[in-house]
Motif scaffolding. Structure first.
Motif, PDB file in Angstrom:
ATOM      1  N   PHE A   1       0.872  -1.176   0.000  1.00 14.01           N
ATOM      2  CA  PHE A   1       0.000   0.000   0.000  1.00 14.01           C
ATOM      3  C   PHE A   1       0.907   1.223   0.000  1.00 14.01           C
ATOM      4  O   PHE A   1       1.690   1.406   0.944  1.00 14.01           O
ATOM      5  N   ALA A   2       0.821   2.047  -1.051  1.00 16.46           N
ATOM      6  CA  ALA A   2       1.778   3.132  -1.167  1.00 16.46           C
ATOM      7  C   ALA A   2       1.096   4.442  -1.525  1.00 16.46           C
ATOM      8  O   ALA A   2       0.096   4.458  -2.254  1.00 16.46           O
ATOM      9  N   ALA A   3       1.642   5.542  -1.018  1.00 16.27           N
ATOM     10  CA  ALA A   3       1.142   6.876  -1.350  1.00 16.27           C
ATOM     11  C   ALA A   3       1.183   7.065  -2.866  1.00 16.27           C
ATOM     12  O   ALA A   3       2.150   6.666  -3.525  1.00 16.27           O
ATOM     13  N   ALA A   4       0.152   7.697  -3.385  1.00 20.27           N
ATOM     14  CA  ALA A   4      -0.019   7.771  -4.838  1.00 20.27           C
ATOM     15  C   ALA A   4       1.143   8.478  -5.519  1.00 20.27           C
ATOM     16  O   ALA A   4       1.499   8.157  -6.653  1.00 20.27           O
TER      17      ALA A   4
ATOM     18  N   LEU B   1      -5.240   4.698   2.836  1.00 20.81           N
ATOM     19  CA  LEU B   1      -4.504   3.445   3.021  1.00 20.81           C
ATOM     20  C   LEU B   1      -4.342   3.114   4.503  1.00 20.81           C
ATOM     21  O   LEU B   1      -4.541   1.975   4.929  1.00 20.81           O
ATOM     22  N   ALA B   2      -4.008   4.140   5.281  1.00 15.34           N
ATOM     23  CA  ALA B   2      -3.789   3.900   6.710  1.00 15.34           C
ATOM     24  C   ALA B   2      -5.074   3.412   7.375  1.00 15.34           C
ATOM     25  O   ALA B   2      -5.064   2.472   8.177  1.00 15.34           O
ATOM     26  N   LYS B   3      -6.195   4.038   7.016  1.00 13.11           N
ATOM     27  CA  LYS B   3      -7.468   3.599   7.608  1.00 13.11           C
ATOM     28  C   LYS B   3      -7.802   2.188   7.175  1.00 13.11           C
ATOM     29  O   LYS B   3      -8.342   1.389   7.945  1.00 13.11           O
ATOM     30  N   GLN B   4      -7.511   1.873   5.927  1.00 13.77           N
ATOM     31  CA  GLN B   4      -7.804   0.527   5.448  1.00 13.77           C
ATOM     32  C   GLN B   4      -6.966  -0.493   6.200  1.00 13.77           C
ATOM     33  O   GLN B   4      -7.451  -1.563   6.567  1.00 13.77           O
ATOM     34  N   ILE B   5      -5.711  -0.155   6.468  1.00 16.74           N
ATOM     35  CA  ILE B   5      -4.850  -1.101   7.189  1.00 16.74           C
ATOM     36  C   ILE B   5      -5.375  -1.328   8.599  1.00 16.74           C
ATOM     37  O   ILE B   5      -5.458  -2.460   9.069  1.00 16.74           O
TER      38      ILE B   5
ATOM     39  N   ILE C   1       3.099  -4.333   3.125  1.00 15.97           N
ATOM     40  CA  ILE C   1       3.998  -3.207   3.315  1.00 15.97           C
ATOM     41  C   ILE C   1       3.214  -1.918   3.116  1.00 15.97           C
ATOM     42  O   ILE C   1       2.334  -1.843   2.259  1.00 15.97           O
ATOM     43  N   PHE C   2       3.529  -0.911   3.952  1.00 14.77           N
ATOM     44  CA  PHE C   2       2.883   0.390   3.826  1.00 14.77           C
ATOM     45  C   PHE C   2       3.960   1.444   3.628  1.00 14.77           C
ATOM     46  O   PHE C   2       4.920   1.505   4.386  1.00 14.77           O
TER      47      PHE C   2
ATOM     48  N   PRO D   1       7.944   7.397   5.254  1.00 15.55           N
ATOM     49  CA  PRO D   1       8.304   6.234   6.071  1.00 15.55           C
ATOM     50  C   PRO D   1       7.731   4.947   5.474  1.00 15.55           C
ATOM     51  O   PRO D   1       6.714   4.965   4.773  1.00 15.55           O
ATOM     52  N   VAL D   2       8.402   3.841   5.752  1.00 18.68           N
ATOM     53  CA  VAL D   2       7.962   2.553   5.249  1.00 18.68           C
ATOM     54  C   VAL D   2       7.966   1.552   6.389  1.00 18.68           C
ATOM     55  O   VAL D   2       8.753   1.687   7.334  1.00 18.68           O
ATOM     56  N   ALA D   3       7.073   0.575   6.350  1.00 21.45           N
ATOM     57  CA  ALA D   3       7.082  -0.457   7.393  1.00 21.45           C
ATOM     58  C   ALA D   3       6.387  -1.705   6.871  1.00 21.45           C
ATOM     59  O   ALA D   3       5.573  -1.639   5.938  1.00 21.45           O
ATOM     60  N   GLN D   4       6.762  -2.832   7.489  1.00 20.75           N
ATOM     61  CA  GLN D   4       6.013  -4.052   7.197  1.00 20.75           C
ATOM     62  C   GLN D   4       4.841  -4.130   8.170  1.00 20.75           C
ATOM     63  O   GLN D   4       4.951  -3.700   9.323  1.00 20.75           O
TER      64      GLN D   4
END
Ligand SMILES: Nc1ncnc2c1ncn2[C@@H]1O[C@H](COP(=O)(O)OP(=O)(O)OP(=O)(O)O)[C@@H](O)[C@H]1O
Ligand SMILES: Nc1ncnc2c1ncn2[C@@H]1O[C@H](COP(=O)(O)OP(=O)(O)OP(=O)(O)O)[C@@H](O)[C@H]1O
Ligand code: MOO
Ligand SMILES: [Mg+2]
Ligand SMILES: [Mg+2]
Lengths: 210, 234, 232, 234, 210
Positions: free
Chosen positions: C6-9, C40-44, C52-53, C195-198
């Motif tokens: 899931f990545a920022a557009a 994306l954050a809300k969906q996660i 990965i976000f 920032p990135v994270a699993q």
């Protein structure tokens, strides 16, 4: 003087008539489905015949050969339809005066309302009129439009005999008093006899000499 | 408890603006909507299908794209926008009128369909009757066709108004989000949803939007019933 | 099984590129869902099947982390960016972004400053912070046109609606109808970080590998080509 | 020149998905749409105005909000979503079915209004006649009311399909933008608009979306004319 | 045996009638707007009267006092409306057999089509039938629904005399041959004389003994 010479096809039905009449009231008779309403529609300009010519009191309304077809709203024809076709969104009074307002006519409304017994109905909406009441409003609407010709398609079919006995003489007088010739469709030999100076009999789209 | 509902000035402004934008959009698109609906219902001209497709376009495209297309044509340097500005000194750019234009365009297909449906349902025999009574086609339209299409005109206006209250994607893309000028209720709501923890604020504005449209719907149903009674449709 | 990212557009170009290289090298696939970081954050947090976000700002990654969904020790600052002041290509304006800069004068009588939403969208937030730091915010506050996202703000400038705008350098560099007037000093705003994270619920065996690959030379080249800088 | 129109596999997938989503959304919401339209047209029950407002809600709210509400209620952890999953093993979460749900919800008000308008235009005297001929109310509905409402049902379906093709805000918020599963045409377009140099790609997809809807509209007009002829409405 | 006892108000119009008839064909006559159609509507269950009781051949259809109101679709009443009310989306044949299919009746269609001269129209849509053709289809539709009572509201108003002369004897025979009593609204004294065993005359919502 009405002169009609028409050919028209509606699917399987073929109309092919030629007649003229100098009578003040001309009756159109014939069995159901013979083509009477179709003839009136052509005279009123609601259908454009495939071929032919229509003239009323010397005025040519339709002449397909020369391309002259007077638009319906300029024909000055008072048409009482077989189904009343009242405007559902207007009061009885507005229905009555609709054509009158277009024509800028000054025919007084009162006598017609009187004759047709519509006094109590003027503020009503057409939707819940009885069958005969609606038919009477339709007659009044056509009469008040200051027509040069009246087309009446079974105008008295739902009207009781007492009222009929009042309306018939009025219609009979109309050509003379107001100079309006009448073309009258009816199944009633009685009505025809009382009213008409000439009878055109139609069968299966053709004029039949009886 | 009730404090929670007390609106901040910026929110009051957004609410007022939304109402103004939606009302303007609905009123101004109505004449055009009726004309187009009539053409689509009755016209038999070349390009009718094209017109139909064009009207539906704002429904099919993502609002952002519609907004961008508006920017391209009605923006300061867009052909239409430049023309309007040069000749009339009129500009949609960053103005509430631009928000109304965007809302109107987005709502247009809904309005047209409803009106068209009603026009198509009008009994042509009544129009014939009016013709024989001396009414020319224009008079027939205004005295018979149009009044009998009022149910569709009302329904179309309600849909358009509701859509205009909710429109956001095309508006923000076209005229951005300027508090007091182009920040409508949905833009304000959107902003809240983009901030972590903004849900409470968004919820409050959502409730306001719902309240507005419930009121608008009730008003419209009231008129619809009145019209029904006038038309004696039931 | 594919790795779901899931990545920022705004990362689309670079990340598509990097993911393509990864596939070419390993035969494995990354499926990437691009949307606003907020969505994306809300969906996660609502249970989306993301491995990965990659967020466009810290706040939404914090949101996910607070929900306990970041796998321990996997959160990193991946990319950096900078914000710039832009104008239409034919503009003659010249502004130096120094403390006390008078942006309002540069905008003219009724010109607007196009920015992304200053409360919600990262680029807008950074821009506002920078203007405040430079003492220019109060002068332009009433003249800011806030767009839904950076790209829309860019469009407003490139279409000539607004004489000036603030966008990411990555966006400005690629649009030939705008020019960069000046770059905001690095210290005028919080560091711009992707920032990135699993994600903790991730079961993909390849997620960690993909995460690592994002720092490989080829991936870095892809990011730098779009104007991003790699952080460590 | 034509190369430019050659679609990449991901784009073909997005197009196919959009068609599948829009068709599913339209077909599945049709029975419910008819039922709700009938209730709103004819019902005289308490809460009718409430139902009406509820139906219009997706129009009034920013799509992002509708999407978020769907996520909260139909997501894996939402009350409805959890129930469906526990009892039927069925999930909308991040599946194309979720995209169809979002599209269906967003299109629902348009569909209901059109159908309702047609039902309201049905002549009740014909229903009375059917009743005297031995048809119970259900049979009257299916043999008279429904067939005479076909113009509205068609118009409503067209609107719903078009809206479903274009829906984006609620969809991307509810089920994200996962290629091959939830990435519809508008989501793909949106993604293109978010990056430098994406305009050409966006334009190409926009043209495809337009082509799809023009075809859909032509097909629908064709059916509408056929229906008109069957109903002998003109 | 028909027993009617009704009170009902429609805005300014007040209906208050009580009559019964054992005749096989009962005629309902009276001027336009008298309330004839309203009475038929009450018998068919299309309006619920404010007060009263309706029974046909011993079967109570409406009894407001006891709350018994048989729903319209269970009344087995063949109603020929004053306006034809054909289903516009069905062919003439489907219109004719609509009630027949509901009733699961096996009345042969052929003789009725023959009697009413509908043979050539079966595939047509009602919209472009002539006035008389539509009226005949409406009669056929009611006849074929296997009714226990026929309500005819000016059923022959648009039908020519030749056809009328065929239909009238058929209707006259019907009560005996099929056990279906008839309530018949007409303005034609001639029709009434030929057909009816009893005449109820209504005026302004009241029964009038002549
Ligand atoms: N649009 C149409 N398409 C096909 N046939 C039609 C159409 N309109 C009328 N007809 C047929 O043309 C014939 C003549 O119809 P018309 O309405 O003129 O009859 P009419 O003489 O007025 O009969 P009636 O006395 O029953 O009213 C009828 O058989 C009718 O079914
Ligand atoms: N819904 C209504 N609201 C108000 N008045 C009504 C309504 N329906 C009928 N009426 C009036 O009630 C009276 C009786 O109507 P009805 O239709 O029973 O008359 P009818 O005897 O059948 O007349 P006709 O021979 O003209 O058909 C009429 O004056 C009519 O205008
Ligand atoms: O998804 Mo963004 O990069 O915050 O607009
Ligand atoms: Mg006729
Ligand atoms: Mg009557």
């Amino acid at each position: 003087m009405i002169e009609i010479d028409l050919s028209h096809r509606l699917d399987a039905f073929r109309l092919d008539v030629k007649f003229s009449s100098t009578a003040q009231v001309t009756a159109l008779s014939g069995p159901s489905g013979a083509g009477k309403t179709t003839i009136l529609n052509a005279i009123a300009g609601l259908i454009r015949p495939e071929r032919g010519r229509i003239s009323v009191s010397g005025r040519v309304l339709t002449d397909i050969a020369s391309g002259r077809v007077v638009p319906r709203h300029k024909r000055r024809i008072g048409y009482v339809f077989q189904d009343a076709r009242l405007f559902p969104h207007m009061s009885v009074l507005s229905n009555l005066t609709y054509g009158r307002r277009r024509a800028g006519a000054s025919t007084p409304v009162e006598p017609v309302v009187e004759l047709l017994g519509l006094g109590d109905l003027l503020k009503r909406k057409p939707r819940n009129l009885s069958g005969g009441e609606a038919q009477r409003v339709a007659i009044g609407r056509a009469l008040l439009a200051d027509p040069a010709l009246l087309l009446l398609d079974e105008p008295l079919s739902s009207i009781d005999e007492a009222r009929r006995a009042e309306i018939l003489p009025f219609l009979k007088k109309l050509p003379e008093s107001a100079g309006v010739p009448i073309l009258y469709v009816s199944h009633s030999t009685d009505e025809i006899a009382k009213l008409a100076g000439a009878v055109i009999h139609i069968e299966a789209g053709k004029v039949v000499t009886k | 408890m009730f404090d929670w509902f007390r609106l901040e000035p910026a929110e009051v402004a957004a609410l007022q603006l939304s109402l103004k934008v939606a009302a303007t959009a609905t009123l101004f698109s109505l004449p055009l909507g009726i004309a187009v609906a009539y053409l689509l219902a009755r016209g038999r001209f070349w390009g009718r299908s094209l017109l139909n497709a064009l009207v539906h376009l704002p429904l099919v495209l993502p609002p952002v794209v519609t907004g961008y297309l508006l920017l391209l044509s009605f923006g300061k340097r867009g052909p239409v926008g430049a023309f309007l500005y040069d000749w009339f000194g009129f500009s949609f750019s960053f103005r509430w009128t631009g928000a109304a234009l965007a809302a109107g365009v987005m709502a247009f297909p809904l309005m047209v369909r409803a009106i068209r449906l009603s026009i198509e349902a009008v009994d042509r025999r009544l129009e014939d009757a009016a013709g024989t009574l001396g009414a020319n086609p224009l008079v027939v339209f205004f005295t018979v066709t149009l009044p009998l299409s009022v149910p569709g005109i009302l329904a179309g206006s309600v849909l358009a108004f509701a859509k205009a209250i909710g429109e956001f994607g095309a508006t923000i893309t076209f005229v951005s989000n300027i508090p007091g000028e182009t920040q409508t209720l949905p833009s304000a709501i959107y902003t809240f949803t983009q901030v972590p923890g903004g849900d409470a604020g968004a919820l409050r504005l959502v409730l306001i939007a719902i309240a507005v449209s419930v009121v608008a719907l009730l008003v419209s149903e009231y008129f619809a019933r009145k019209v029904d009674r006038r038309l004696d449709l039931q | 099984q594919d790795v779901t990212v899931f990545a920022a557009a705004s990362l689309k170009n670079a990340l598509d590129d990097a993911a393509g290289q990864w596939t070419a090298e390993t035969g494995k696939k990354a499926v990437i869902s691009y949307a606003a970081s907020s969505a994306l954050a809300k969906q996660i947090t609502e249970g989306a099947p993301a491995d990965i976000f990659i967020s466009a700002d810290l706040a939404w990654m914090d949101h996910v982390e607070k929900a306990g969904l970041v796998a321990d020790g996997t959160r990193k600052s991946l990319l950096g960016n900078s914000i710039v002041l832009i104008a239409p290509k034919d503009s003659k304006v010249s502004v130096k972004l120094v403390p006390g800069v008078d942006l309002a004068a540069a905008l003219g009588a009724d010109g607007k400053l196009a920015m992304a939403d200053v409360a919600a969208v990262p680029a807008g937030k950074y821009g506002k912070a920078a203007l405040e730091k430079l003492g220019a915010w109060a002068g332009v506050e009433g003249k800011v046109a806030q767009a839904e996202n950076v790209r829309a703000a860019l469009a407003l400038v490139s279409r000539g609606e607004a004489p000036l705008g603030i966008v990411y350098k990555t966006d400005a560099a690629a649009d030939s109808s705008v020019k960069i007037v000046d770059t905001f000093p690095k210290d005028s705003h919080p560091e711009i970080v992707y920032p990135v994270a699993q994600i903790k619920t991730s079961k993909s065996p390849d997620a960690a590998a993909f995460l690592n690959y994002l720092r490989s030379p080829k991936a870095v080249a892809a990011f730098e080509k779009q104007g991003f800088t790699l952080l460590d």
